[in-house]
Scaffold this motif. Structure first.
Motif, short mmCIF file in Angstrom:
data_model
loop_
_atom_site.label_atom_id
_atom_site.label_comp_id
_atom_site.label_asym_id
_atom_site.label_seq_id
_atom_site.Cartn_x
_atom_site.Cartn_y
_atom_site.Cartn_z
N VAL A 1 0.83 -1.21 0.00
CA VAL A 1 0.00 0.00 0.00
C VAL A 1 0.86 1.25 0.00
N SER A 2 0.22 2.39 -0.20
CA SER A 2 0.91 3.69 -0.17
C SER A 2 1.00 4.18 1.27
N PRO A 3 1.89 5.15 1.55
CA PRO A 3 2.04 5.66 2.92
C PRO A 3 0.75 6.25 3.49
N ASP A 4 0.00 6.98 2.67
CA ASP A 4 -1.22 7.60 3.19
C ASP A 4 -2.29 6.56 3.51
N TYR A 5 -2.29 5.45 2.78
CA TYR A 5 -3.25 4.38 3.08
C TYR A 5 -2.94 3.79 4.45
N LEU A 6 -1.66 3.54 4.70
CA LEU A 6 -1.26 3.00 6.01
C LEU A 6 -1.62 3.98 7.11
N GLY A 7 -1.37 5.26 6.87
CA GLY A 7 -1.68 6.28 7.87
C GLY A 7 -3.16 6.31 8.21
N ALA A 8 -4.02 6.18 7.20
CA ALA A 8 -5.47 6.20 7.42
C ALA A 8 -5.92 4.99 8.24
N VAL A 9 -5.35 3.84 7.94
CA VAL A 9 -5.69 2.61 8.67
C VAL A 9 -5.26 2.74 10.13
N ALA A 10 -4.05 3.23 10.35
CA ALA A 10 -3.54 3.39 11.72
C ALA A 10 -4.34 4.42 12.49
N GLU A 11 -4.71 5.52 11.84
CA GLU A 11 -5.46 6.58 12.50
C GLU A 11 -6.81 6.07 13.01
N LYS A 12 -7.46 5.24 12.22
CA LYS A 12 -8.76 4.68 12.61
C LYS A 12 -8.64 3.85 13.88
N ARG A 13 -7.63 2.99 13.93
CA ARG A 13 -7.44 2.14 15.10
C ARG A 13 -7.01 2.93 16.33
N ILE A 14 -6.06 3.85 16.15
CA ILE A 14 -5.55 4.63 17.28
C ILE A 14 -6.65 5.51 17.87
N SER A 15 -7.47 6.09 17.01
CA SER A 15 -8.58 6.92 17.48
C SER A 15 -9.53 6.13 18.37
N THR A 16 -9.84 4.91 17.95
CA THR A 16 -10.74 4.05 18.74
C THR A 16 -10.11 3.70 20.08
N GLN A 17 -8.82 3.35 20.06
CA GLN A 17 -8.13 3.00 21.30
C GLN A 17 -8.08 4.18 22.27
N LEU A 18 -7.74 5.36 21.76
CA LEU A 18 -7.64 6.54 22.61
C LEU A 18 -8.98 6.88 23.24
N LYS A 19 -10.04 6.74 22.49
CA LYS A 19 -11.37 7.05 23.00
C LYS A 19 -11.73 6.12 24.16
N ASN A 20 -11.39 4.84 24.03
CA ASN A 20 -11.71 3.87 25.09
C ASN A 20 -10.83 4.05 26.33
N GLN B 1 -4.19 13.65 18.54
CA GLN B 1 -3.21 12.61 18.85
C GLN B 1 -3.21 11.52 17.78
N ALA B 2 -4.40 11.12 17.36
CA ALA B 2 -4.49 10.08 16.34
C ALA B 2 -3.85 10.54 15.03
N LYS B 3 -4.08 11.81 14.69
CA LYS B 3 -3.49 12.36 13.47
C LYS B 3 -1.97 12.41 13.57
N SER B 4 -1.47 12.79 14.74
CA SER B 4 -0.03 12.87 14.94
C SER B 4 0.62 11.50 14.74
N PHE B 5 0.04 10.46 15.35
CA PHE B 5 0.60 9.13 15.20
C PHE B 5 0.44 8.60 13.78
N SER B 6 -0.66 8.95 13.13
CA SER B 6 -0.84 8.48 11.74
C SER B 6 0.20 9.09 10.82
N GLU B 7 0.59 10.34 11.10
CA GLU B 7 1.64 10.99 10.30
C GLU B 7 2.97 10.28 10.51
N PHE B 8 3.20 9.83 11.73
CA PHE B 8 4.41 9.05 12.03
C PHE B 8 4.42 7.76 11.21
N TYR B 9 3.29 7.07 11.16
CA TYR B 9 3.19 5.85 10.35
C TYR B 9 3.44 6.16 8.88
#
Length: 643
Positions: A236-255, A268-276
């Motif tokens: 996949v492309s970098p932005d695809y990976l970032g979007a997938v990671a952002e979705k999961r991290i956002s859910t985890q942070l909320k819980n 926070q989710a956006k920051s980590f997705s940019e890292f990915y």
């Protein structure tokens, strides 16, 4: 958080030739019509020329010496110290393009991008064809978020010198940020052709499939488990990976952080997705149940790491084994379901350390079967966590954070898993996944997993809640409480201490907790408690923190327009405390703003307590009484218990 200071940069440093400084200095010539004056004029001309040469030589030597010293400091990332030498050079010669250009680079590296552009523009006004200055200006604009202007600067740099690798690398980075991946790849391939042709690696489905088929039996043997189904993988492309990671991290942070606003979670989710997007070459995404591989990021990381050519496939193999273990564990221990039920950040970190620790534990066994060297195993595992160390494209703070996280979550997790496996075997591993410890302090101290808990989080929060005695009863203060980990402490020590000093200060840290009261984000009062392995570890941390605080003050004092008034910086007596200090200071960052800060740090046996306030005045007597009461309460909790 993940500022890279102008794209990838590939460790680009200011580098201007000695001749470039004076290249516009033309010899003065004249015509003499009368023969009888030839000798006198020739002598005079020679003396004038000699004086001009000596003037240029001695002035130039002074300027160049300052710039050379500054550049040496830049290579060590000692940017603030480098500024002093560039300033001295510019005092001698305000038009030194070498000093102006390097000054711009250093300022941008310190986050002062607007000021950096001022110096770079001065250099470009003198010599518009300075291709490096154009590239550095692009870096500063990139850091400010002006991507289109940054791209124009990189293109101008390349127009002036099409074989300048740094500008190609930076152009590739800004195009990636603009999601123009095909163009970014063209620019990056040009960079590779210029400086890293031997490291070019085309990652294909066929290569991945061959490696997976080769390592699956080894993973199953090492883990004592069988894959229940085939692992699906995608390139996949970098932005695809970032979007997938952002979705999961956002859910985890909320819980895990019910007190967070949606804005905080999104940031926070956006920051980590940019890292990915920026650096992670592949992940097994538990919520998706698939393995995602990013060829662009893998190639980029390889260029940054610069391994030997024959080791590239070794690193890819280690990456794949690591994430295939994740897939295997997910199939047997339902990790995808468990990660959504973690209710605090500490729980998240502890469970992640078990997941990553087990992956490293099994990957190490497979790497040994394949005959890989220990250093290659570690490099591959670090790559999976985005830890490129000194080769990282990120700034110092982010690089430190990533390295600390790898050391705690990955290596600390591996040691913990190994400890449990040696005691209980596969049964112990299964129990870890089904009933994990809820605190990182247990992970970092494996024997404590089998010992009675010294104090619970509730015990610590109860002790710290003595702070309520001095909180105004106006209803405007909001309470927050929670656990602190090593990364929180590391961030506080990051200014003014060497990496070795930070490691020494934190080597005995066990756990930490804090209670704070905030008043509409304009004032704060807090107490924190840290437990160390031994009394001397608490003393070592106190010494390091005092040094870090004073270095922060000195740096603020040297900042333009900032005033620092130290009201107190001394030892004080507190009942029950083995040692205590008070620090009180007023910062004036601007003509209409002042910031008040009080900090009391005290040691009780192997515990260290900090009480602090920002924009709220607390008298010494009240603070001393509160800390003393805290120690009495702590002693009562510990009475009759071994520590």
């Amino acid at each position: 958080m993940w500022k890279s200071g102008g794209g990838m940069e590939m460790n680009e440093q200011p580098e201007i030739s000695q001749a470039e400084e004076f290249q516009d200095t033309e010899p003065v010539s004249g015509k003499f019509g009368k023969r009888k004056k030839i000798f006198v004029i020739t002598v005079a001309g020679c003396l004038a020329g000699l004086l001009a040469y000596l003037l240029i030589y001695f002035l130039g030597t002074g300027v160049n010496a300052y710039v050379r010293k500054g550049d040496e400091l830049l290579k060590e990332k000692r940017y603030r110290e480098a500024l002093t030498f560039y300033e001295n050079a510019l005092q001698k010669n305000p038009k030194s393009v070498k000093a102006l250009t390097s000054m711009g680079f250093a300022l941008d590296s310190l986050g002062q991008s607007e000021k950096a552009i001022e110096y770079l523009d001065r250099a470009l006004k003198i010599k518009p064809r300075l291709f490096r200055a154009w590239s550095y200006k692009g870096n500063a604009l990139y850091a400010m978020g002006d991507l289109e202007q940054a791209l124009q600067c990189y293109e101008e740099s390349l127009r002036l010198n099409p074989r300048y690798p740094g500008a190609w690398a930076n152009k590739a980075s800004v195009l990636r940020k603009l999601k123009r991946y095909e163009e970014a790849n063209v620019a990056f391939q040009r960079y590779i052709e210029l400086v890293a042709r031997k490291l070019k690696f085309t990652l294909t489905y066929e290569i991945v499939d061959q490696i997976i088929n080769r390592v699956i039996p080894l993973i199953e043997e090492a883990a004592g488990l069988r894959f229940k189904k085939k692992v699906v993988f995608r390139l996949v492309s970098p932005d695809y990976l970032g979007a997938v990671a952002e979705k999961r991290i956002s859910t985890q942070l909320k819980n895990a952080n019910p007190g967070f606003s949606q804005k905080q979670i999104d940031m926070q989710a956006k920051s980590f997705s940019e890292f990915y997007e920026e650096i992670i070459p592949e992940i097994y995404e538990f919520l998706e149940g698939e393995l995602f591989i990013v060829p662009d990021n893998f190639q980029r990381d390889i260029i940054l790491l610069k391994p030997e050519r024959e080791k590239i496939e070794t690193l890819l193999t280690i990456l794949l084994v690591h994430d295939l273990v994740h897939a295997l564990d997910d199939q047997h221990y339902a990790i995808s379901r468990r990660i959504l039920n973690l209710r605090s950040q500490d729980e998240m970190d502890a469970f992640e350390s078990i997941v990553e620790g087990h992956a490293l534990f099994i990957t190490r066994r497979v790497a040994e079967k394949l005959g890989f060297k220990e250093e290659d195993f570690l490099t591959g595992c670090k790559l999976s966590g985005g830890d490129l160390g000194k080769n990282s494209p990120f700034d110092y703070t982010a690089t430190q954070y990533i390295s600390t996280r790898f050391r705690q979550i990955y290596l600390g997790g591996e040691e913990f898993v190994k400890f449990v496996f040696e005691k209980e075997g596969k049964t112990g591993i299964s129990r870890l996944f089904s009933s994990p410890p809820f605190a990182m302090s247990v992970i970092l101290d494996p024997p404590s997993y089998y010992q009675k808990v010294l104090l619970t989080q509730e015990d610590y929060i109860g002790v710290l809640s003595v702070l309520e005695r001095i909180i105004p009863r106006d209803g405007e203060w909001q309470k927050r409480a929670g656990r602190l980990n090593e990364m929180d402490l590391r961030a506080g020590l990051s200014v003014g201490l060497s990496p070795e000093e930070i490691e020494d200060a934190l080597k005995g840290f066990k756990e930490g907790f804090t209670v704070s009261y905030l008043k509409k984000n304009v004032a704060m009062i807090s107490t924190s408690i840290f437990r160390f392995r031994e009394d001397r570890d608490a003393v070592s941390f106190l010494n390091a923190e005092e040094k870090s605080i004073r270095n922060k003050w000195e740096r603020l004092k040297s900042s333009p327009g900032v005033a620092v008034e130290v009201l107190q910086d001394k030892k004080i007596e507190i009942p029950l405390a083995d040692r205590a200090t008070v620090k009180e200071v007023i910062f004036t960052p601007g003509p209409a703003r002042t910031i008040y800060n009080l900090s009391i740090i005290a040691i009780y046996k192997n515990f260290l307590v900090e009480m602090g306030s920002v924009q709220y005045k607390i008298e010494n007597e009240s603070a001393i009484d509160l800390v003393s009461t805290l120690f009495r309460n702590l002693g009562a909790k510990l009475k009759g218990r071994t520590y």
